[in-house]
Design an enzyme around this catalytic site. Structure first.
Site, short mmCIF file in Angstrom:
data_model
loop_
_atom_site.label_atom_id
_atom_site.label_comp_id
_atom_site.label_asym_id
_atom_site.label_seq_id
_atom_site.Cartn_x
_atom_site.Cartn_y
_atom_site.Cartn_z
CE LYS A 1 -4.38 -1.87 1.16
NZ LYS A 1 -5.42 -2.18 2.12
NE ARG B 1 -7.49 -8.28 0.07
CZ ARG B 1 -6.97 -7.54 -0.90
NH1 ARG B 1 -5.91 -6.81 -0.67
NH2 ARG B 1 -7.52 -7.53 -2.10
N1 PMM Z 1 -7.37 -3.77 0.48
C1 PMM Z 1 -7.66 -3.76 -0.83
C2 PMM Z 1 -8.71 -4.55 -1.34
N2 PMM Z 1 -9.43 -5.35 -0.54
N3 PMM Z 1 -9.88 -6.19 1.60
C3 PMM Z 1 -9.63 -6.22 2.92
N4 PMM Z 1 -10.36 -7.01 3.73
N5 PMM Z 1 -8.63 -5.47 3.47
C4 PMM Z 1 -7.85 -4.64 2.72
O1 PMM Z 1 -6.97 -3.97 3.30
C5 PMM Z 1 -8.11 -4.57 1.32
C6 PMM Z 1 -9.15 -5.39 0.79
C7 PMM Z 1 -6.87 -2.91 -1.77
O2 PMM Z 1 -5.67 -3.53 -2.13
P1 PMM Z 1 -5.42 -4.33 -3.53
O3 PMM Z 1 -5.66 -3.37 -4.66
O4 PMM Z 1 -4.04 -4.79 -3.43
O5 PMM Z 1 -6.38 -5.48 -3.61
#
Ligand code: PMM
Length: 267
Positions: free
Chosen positions: A207, A247
């Site tokens: 991030k 995640r």
């Molecule tokens: N961050 C992203 C997308 N989905 N879901 C949860 N539960 N927690 C998060 O921090 C989260 C998420 C955005 O990141 P990406 O673009 O790498 O998927």
């Protein structure tokens, strides 16, 4: 939890797994690296992203979920939409990761309640086109108290819709309506969220607050595909707090870090 973004435009890996075949192959790769859960999403939540149509989102994720679930994978669907959650569950997903905690489409809570699925309830204040304006946490206790109180409201709504508490996982929502400093304060404040008694999922992988911390001498943030070592450092730090899930995009790096931490703790 390994991330499979079936999107053309995610900030971290946009476009790399945008076809069903590529997404399935990536999911299998993450399982081979040691992922316990695959989180499959068809909408990018990066700032400024345009939302796909519901049908587009369904077309992106459902075939991938169907294939991977049929092969025995534990699948989570990353969606804020009830229609997508419904079809994903029918295709074999057993977890709904709703980054809006039921705020974007409250019917999603009914869909989850009517299933046996786990519900990931993330802290969120608004869609990505205006979330930067919502990053204000000036009340007593700052960002930690606000996120905790707002998550409690979302838990109440989820339980009122019929989702039992044993099926709820909380997520502080790093980067969602949060400035870099808010993310760091929240990470240090995770024990205050753990006090609520729910399992915690944390998504820090790649991030932008990590890009900022690794900025060069001119203040240029580190590129998204060069934040892996910082992500792995955070994996260890957060895992030491005893969270339920992480995640991540690079499952192998996270697994190696966790194995090393386990050995460290054995003494
Ligand atoms: N961050 C992203 C997308 N989905 N879901 C949860 N539960 N927690 C998060 O921090 C989260 C998420 C955005 O990141 P990406 O673009 O790498 O998927």
């Amino acid at each position: 939890m390994g991330v499979v973004n079936v999107t053309p435009d995610s900030f971290s890996d946009g476009g790399r797994w945008a076809t069903p075949d590529a997404a399935v192959a990536h999911g299998r790769d993450l399982l081979a690296q040691g992922a316990d859960i695959l989180d499959i999403g068809g909408e990018s939540t990066r700032p400024g992203a345009t939302r796909p149509l519901v049908a587009e989102e369904v077309d992106r994720v459902v075939p991938v979920i169907g294939t991977l679930a049929a092969q025995g994978a534990r699948v989570s669907v990353d969606t804020m939409r009830s229609e997508v959650a419904e079809q994903a569950l029918a295709a074999g997903a057993t977890m709904v990761n709703d980054v809006s905690g039921g705020l974007a489409d409250p019917r999603i809570l009914d869909v989850v309640a009517a299933s046996e699925a786990t519900y990931v309830c993330m802290h969120w204040r608004g869609h990505s086109d205006h979330m930067a304006e919502l990053a204000a946490y000036d009340g007593p206790g700052g960002v930690v108290a606000a996120v905790r109180a707002e998550l409690c409201q979302r838990i109440e709504s989820a339980m009122a819709a019929g989702i039992p508490r044993q099926r709820i996982v909380l997520d502080p929502g790093l980067g969602f309506a949060k400035a870099a400093r808010h993310n760091w304060t929240l990470l240090r404040g995770l024990p205050a969220l753990q006090e609520l008694g729910f399992p915690l999922l944390v998504g820090a992988s790649r991030k932008s607050f990590l890009g900022t911390v690794l900025a060069d001498a001119d203040g240029q943030p580190r590129a998204v595909d060069d934040r892996e070592h910082a992500t792995t450092a955070l994996t260890v730090l957060v895992a030491q707090l005893g969270v339920w899930g992480l995640r991540v995009h690079d499952v192998r790096a996270a697994r190696d870090a966790l194995r090393t931490l386990e050995r460290w703790e054995e003494g």
